[in-house]
Motif scaffolding. Structure first.
Motif, PDB file in Angstrom:
ATOM      1  N   GLY A   1       8.935  82.771  97.177  1.00  0.00           N
ATOM      2  CA  GLY A   1       9.030  82.827  98.831  1.00  0.00           C
ATOM      3  C   GLY A   1      10.144  81.935  99.101  1.00  0.00           C
ATOM      4  O   GLY A   1      10.619  82.291 100.412  1.00  0.00           O
ATOM      5  N   ARG A   2      10.547  80.884  98.775  1.00  0.00           N
ATOM      6  CA  ARG A   2      11.495  79.891  99.361  1.00  0.00           C
ATOM      7  C   ARG A   2      12.876  80.625  99.352  1.00  0.00           C
ATOM      8  O   ARG A   2      13.434  80.489 100.135  1.00  0.00           O
ATOM      9  CB  ARG A   2      11.468  78.462  98.553  1.00  0.00           C
ATOM     10  N   ILE A   3      13.268  81.549  98.275  1.00  0.00           N
ATOM     11  CA  ILE A   3      14.418  82.111  98.309  1.00  0.00           C
ATOM     12  C   ILE A   3      14.362  83.384  99.351  1.00  0.00           C
ATOM     13  O   ILE A   3      15.113  83.502 100.227  1.00  0.00           O
ATOM     14  CB  ILE A   3      14.807  82.806  96.914  1.00  0.00           C
ATOM     15  N   VAL A   4      13.244  83.933  99.565  1.00  0.00           N
ATOM     16  CA  VAL A   4      12.920  85.077 100.702  1.00  0.00           C
ATOM     17  C   VAL A   4      13.190  84.284 102.039  1.00  0.00           C
ATOM     18  O   VAL A   4      13.866  84.704 102.944  1.00  0.00           O
ATOM     19  CB  VAL A   4      11.627  85.561 100.655  1.00  0.00           C
ATOM     20  N   LEU A   5      12.492  83.197 102.197  1.00  0.00           N
ATOM     21  CA  LEU A   5      12.570  82.417 103.352  1.00  0.00           C
ATOM     22  C   LEU A   5      14.004  81.896 103.700  1.00  0.00           C
ATOM     23  O   LEU A   5      14.496  81.971 104.928  1.00  0.00           O
ATOM     24  CB  LEU A   5      11.730  81.129 103.516  1.00  0.00           C
ATOM     25  N   ALA A   6      14.804  81.579 102.757  1.00  0.00           N
ATOM     26  CA  ALA A   6      16.002  81.249 103.054  1.00  0.00           C
ATOM     27  C   ALA A   6      17.043  82.317 103.289  1.00  0.00           C
ATOM     28  O   ALA A   6      17.685  82.292 104.123  1.00  0.00           O
ATOM     29  CB  ALA A   6      16.744  80.611 101.688  1.00  0.00           C
ATOM     30  N   ALA A   7      16.529  83.635 102.831  1.00  0.00           N
ATOM     31  CA  ALA A   7      17.376  85.000 103.240  1.00  0.00           C
ATOM     32  C   ALA A   7      16.936  85.225 104.539  1.00  0.00           C
ATOM     33  O   ALA A   7      17.850  85.682 105.227  1.00  0.00           O
ATOM     34  CB  ALA A   7      16.856  85.884 102.072  1.00  0.00           C
ATOM     35  N   ALA A   8      15.707  84.999 104.934  1.00  0.00           N
ATOM     36  CA  ALA A   8      15.211  85.227 106.263  1.00  0.00           C
ATOM     37  C   ALA A   8      15.745  84.172 107.324  1.00  0.00           C
ATOM     38  O   ALA A   8      16.121  84.784 108.452  1.00  0.00           O
ATOM     39  CB  ALA A   8      13.880  85.161 106.195  1.00  0.00           C
ATOM     40  N   ALA A   9      15.991  83.031 106.782  1.00  0.00           N
ATOM     41  CA  ALA A   9      16.730  82.300 107.817  1.00  0.00           C
ATOM     42  C   ALA A   9      18.106  82.622 108.118  1.00  0.00           C
ATOM     43  O   ALA A   9      18.565  82.474 109.327  1.00  0.00           O
ATOM     44  CB  ALA A   9      16.515  80.841 107.340  1.00  0.00           C
TER      45      ALA A   9
END
Length: 149
Positions: free
Chosen positions: A116-124
């Motif tokens: 999820g942290r990778i997904v959040l980084a991509a979302a940011a």
């Protein structure tokens, strides 16, 4: 066209709707769906819209707060400030969410699929790109509409 005190409200609602639509692919990640499934309400779609709204409202407050504190800015300084807020704010939100939610036991970013942290980084990153493009289009339109020559 909105004017006076309604202009920032209209701009905030527009950015909220734009980001809500642009960031929909983030919901494909199971870890993100799990994070917003039951908080702050029990309705998934409402949670998504509320959380995106809080992020956008914080971003607008950071941008306008800096402009108000400085007594208004314009020209190239406004463009620099806009890009700083458009990139810096999502980075800070990502750091806060990726660090604080797992530490508080509120979210397990590795629950299923991609972390999820990778997904959040991509979302940011995507949020920063969408916001920067929206700002560039806005600046161009303002230039065309209000060019004195």
């Amino acid at each position: 066209m909105a004017s006076g005190w309604t202009a920032p409200i209209a701009a905030t609602v527009f950015v909220w709707l734009l980001v809500s639509v642009a960031c929909l692919p983030v919901l494909a990640a199971g870890s993100i769906r799990a994070a917003i499934d039951d908080w702050p309400t029990d309705r998934y779609a409402v949670n998504y819209l509320l959380l995106v709204g809080m992020v956008v409202l914080g971003n607008v407050a950071a941008f306008l707060g800096g402009v108000v504190v400085r007594g208004g800015i314009g020209g190239i300084e406004l463009i620099r400030w806009t890009l700083l807020v458009a990139v810096g704010y999502p980075t800070l939100v990502w750091i806060a969410l990726a660090g604080m939610l797992p530490a508080a036991g509120r979210w397990d970013p590795a629950v299923e699929g991609l972390d999820g942290r990778i997904v959040l980084a991509a979302a940011a990153l995507w949020y920063a790109i969408v916001l920067s493009i929206a700002a560039a289009v806005t600046f161009f339109l303002l230039f065309v509409l209000y060019f004195p020559g």
